[in-house]
Design a protein around this motif. Structure first.
Motif, PDB file in Angstrom:
ATOM      1  N   ARG A  29       0.820  -1.098   0.102  1.00  0.00           N
ATOM      2  CA  ARG A  29       0.110  -0.124   0.094  1.00  0.00           C
ATOM      3  C   ARG A  29       0.884   1.224   0.074  1.00  0.00           C
ATOM      4  NH1 ARG A  29      -2.527  -1.609   5.135  1.00  0.00           N
ATOM      5  NH2 ARG A  29      -0.991  -1.476   6.564  1.00  0.00           N
ATOM      6  N   PHE A  30       2.084   1.058   0.534  1.00  0.00           N
ATOM      7  CA  PHE A  30       2.989   2.265   0.462  1.00  0.00           C
ATOM      8  C   PHE A  30       3.326   2.662  -1.000  1.00  0.00           C
ATOM      9  CE2 PHE A  30       7.329   4.009   0.565  1.00  0.00           C
ATOM     10  CZ  PHE A  30       7.032   5.144   1.292  1.00  0.00           C
ATOM     11  N   ILE A  31       3.722   1.634  -1.575  1.00  0.00           N
ATOM     12  CA  ILE A  31       4.166   1.843  -3.062  1.00  0.00           C
ATOM     13  C   ILE A  31       2.901   2.178  -3.823  1.00  0.00           C
ATOM     14  CG2 ILE A  31       4.895   0.602  -4.957  1.00  0.00           C
ATOM     15  CD1 ILE A  31       7.154   1.032  -2.927  1.00  0.00           C
ATOM     16  N   LEU A  32       1.800   1.936  -3.709  1.00  0.00           N
ATOM     17  CA  LEU A  32       0.609   2.357  -4.441  1.00  0.00           C
ATOM     18  C   LEU A  32       0.314   3.802  -3.904  1.00  0.00           C
ATOM     19  CD1 LEU A  32      -1.689  -0.694  -3.936  1.00  0.00           C
ATOM     20  CD2 LEU A  32      -0.402  -0.391  -5.846  1.00  0.00           C
ATOM     21  N   VAL A  33       0.365   4.095  -2.847  1.00  0.00           N
ATOM     22  CA  VAL A  33       0.033   5.421  -2.625  1.00  0.00           C
ATOM     23  C   VAL A  33       1.273   6.492  -3.230  1.00  0.00           C
ATOM     24  CG1 VAL A  33       0.293   7.166  -0.604  1.00  0.00           C
ATOM     25  CG2 VAL A  33      -1.201   5.094  -0.399  1.00  0.00           C
ATOM     26  N   CYS A  34       2.560   6.048  -2.978  1.00  0.00           N
ATOM     27  CA  CYS A  34       3.571   6.710  -3.722  1.00  0.00           C
ATOM     28  C   CYS A  34       3.340   6.925  -5.153  1.00  0.00           C
ATOM     29  CB  CYS A  34       4.907   6.190  -3.526  1.00  0.00           C
ATOM     30  SG  CYS A  34       5.494   6.350  -1.852  1.00  0.00           S
TER      31      CYS A  34
END
Length: 119
Positions: A29-34
């Motif tokens: 989810r961190f990569i998706l938000v970034c």
């Protein structure tokens, strides 16, 4: 110089996230938000009028959204239509690589704001 700096700022953000994902454990989810907020920054920069101001404003808005949304979904995701259910719950310790990337994004955000203000 200004154009080169903007290109470097737009490039360092996804590169930092990618390097962190390759080297260390980073949540999906961190990569998706970034990625999503970086695309938001690009859309603002390329579609807004006044290219001299649009690129730094897109950078500042996208990076600010990245910082806010990363914090908002750090422990799980809850939707308005089902507020009693939290998806992808993560109460554990957050990966250190994410903090490094967020530091880079915060610097990018500050630089975008400074470039937008100085015009």
């Amino acid at each position: 110089m200004r154009t080169g700096l903007l290109i470097a700022l737009y490039a360092v953000w996804p590169v930092a996230a990618l390097v962190a994902a390759i080297i260390s454990r980073v949540r999906t989810r961190f990569i998706l938000v970034c990625a999503g907020t970086w695309l938001l920054a690009l859309v603002i920069a390329t579609t807004a009028t006044g290219t001299r101001v649009a690129a730094p404003i897109g950078l500042a808005v996208g990076a600010s959204c990245c910082l806010f949304l990363t914090y908002a979904v750090s422990s799980g995701v809850t939707f308005i239509f089902d507020p009693d259910t939290t998806y992808d719950v993560d109460e554990g310790k957050k990966p250190r690589a994410e903090y490094v990337v967020l530091g880079v994004v915060a610097l990018v955000d500050a630089a975008g704001i400074a470039l937008a203000v100085t015009g």
